[in-house]
Design an enzyme around this catalytic site. Structure first.
Site, PDB file in Angstrom:
ATOM      1  N   GLY A  12      58.444 106.468 -12.003  1.00  0.00           N
ATOM      2  CA  GLY A  12      57.941 107.798 -12.314  1.00  0.00           C
ATOM      3  C   GLY A  12      56.639 107.711 -13.085  1.00  0.00           C
ATOM      4  N   CYS A  13      56.281 108.798 -13.739  1.00  0.00           N
ATOM      5  CA  CYS A  13      55.027 108.867 -14.484  1.00  0.00           C
ATOM      6  C   CYS A  13      54.915 107.695 -15.454  1.00  0.00           C
ATOM      7  CB  CYS A  13      54.960 110.188 -15.249  1.00  0.00           C
ATOM      8  SG  CYS A  13      53.490 110.350 -16.265  1.00  0.00           S
ATOM      9  N   PHE A  14      53.822 106.974 -15.376  1.00  0.00           N
ATOM     10  CA  PHE A  14      53.700 105.762 -16.180  1.00  0.00           C
ATOM     11  C   PHE A  14      53.555 106.012 -17.673  1.00  0.00           C
ATOM     12  CE2 PHE A  14      49.291 105.259 -13.914  1.00  0.00           C
ATOM     13  CZ  PHE A  14      48.734 106.338 -14.590  1.00  0.00           C
TER      14      PHE A  14
END
Length: 171
Positions: A12-14
Site C-alpha cells: 500500500g501507500c509507502f
C-alpha cells in the site's frame, strides 16, 4: 561483524509502511520508492506498473527477514488485491521482492503461516517476485510521516496480532 541485509516490501501507500517499519528493532535505514514494474526511472507521476515499496536495510544480528515479514503482514491487509484502505490500484498491491533463494523460501513459508493462521479473513494475494530495480521516490515522499505526523496513512499495528507457525509434516 555481519553485513547489513536488504528487504523490499510493498503493502500500500509507502508513507505508512515506512513509518512503522523504520521503528522496528534492527532496522538501520529505510527509503521509499517504486519496484516490481515496467518503467525505468520511475517517479510518482510516472511509475507504470510499479508498486509503491519500501527498501529496508537491517542488521541480521538484531532482527531477521522472517520477523520483518511477520510485521509486514501485521500492518497491512494481504488479502485485498491492489488495495489498502482507501487506496486502490496496482501501485498499492501487496508484494515481497526477494533478493535471493533464501528470502524467497522464507517469504513463501511465512505466507503459508499467514494462510493457516486465519488471522486475515481471506486468501493471501501477496505477490512474491524476484527483486528488480528499485527506483527511489522523490525527496518529498521520504520520511513523510516523520515530517507530517498527522499525515495520511492506512497502516497500523494490530494489538495482540501474533503469527503462529503452522504445524508441518515431520515435526
Amino acid at each position: 561483524m555481519t553485513s547489513p541485509q536488504k528487504a523490499i516490501l510493498a503493502g500500500g501507500c509507502f508513507w505508512g509502511m515506512q513509518d512503522l517499519i523504520r521503528k522496528q528493532p534492527g532496522v538501520i535505514a529505510t527509503r521509499v520508492g517504486y519496484s516490481g514494474g515496467d518503467v525505468a526511472n520511475a517517479t510518482y507521476r510516472n511509475h507504470g506498473t510499479h508498486a509503491e515499496a519500501v527498501e529496508i536495510i537491517f542488521d541480521p544480528q538484531a532482527t531477521d527477514y522472517r520477523t520483518l515479514l511477520e510485521f509486514f503482514f501485521q500492518i497491512h491487509d494481504p488479502t485485498t488485491p491492489n488495495r489498502q484502505g482507501n487506496d486502490r490500484g496496482t501501485s498499492y498491491r501487496s508484494a515481497i521482492y526477494y533478493l535471493d533463494d533464501e528470502q524467497k523460501r522464507v517469504a513463501l513459508d511465512t505466507i503459508a503461516d499467514v494462510e493457516a493462521s486465519g488471522l486475515w479473513p481471506g486468501k493471501v494475494v501477496t505477490e512474491v517476485s524476484p527483486a528488480g530495480d528499485f527506483w527511489e521516490a522523490e525527496p518529498e515522499h521520504q520520511d513523510y510521516l516523520q515530517r507530517y505526523p498527522s499525515g495520511y496513512t492506512c497502516h497500523f499495528i494490530r494489538p495482540g496480532w501474533k503469527l503462529p507457525r503452522r504445524a508441518t509434516a515431520g515435526q
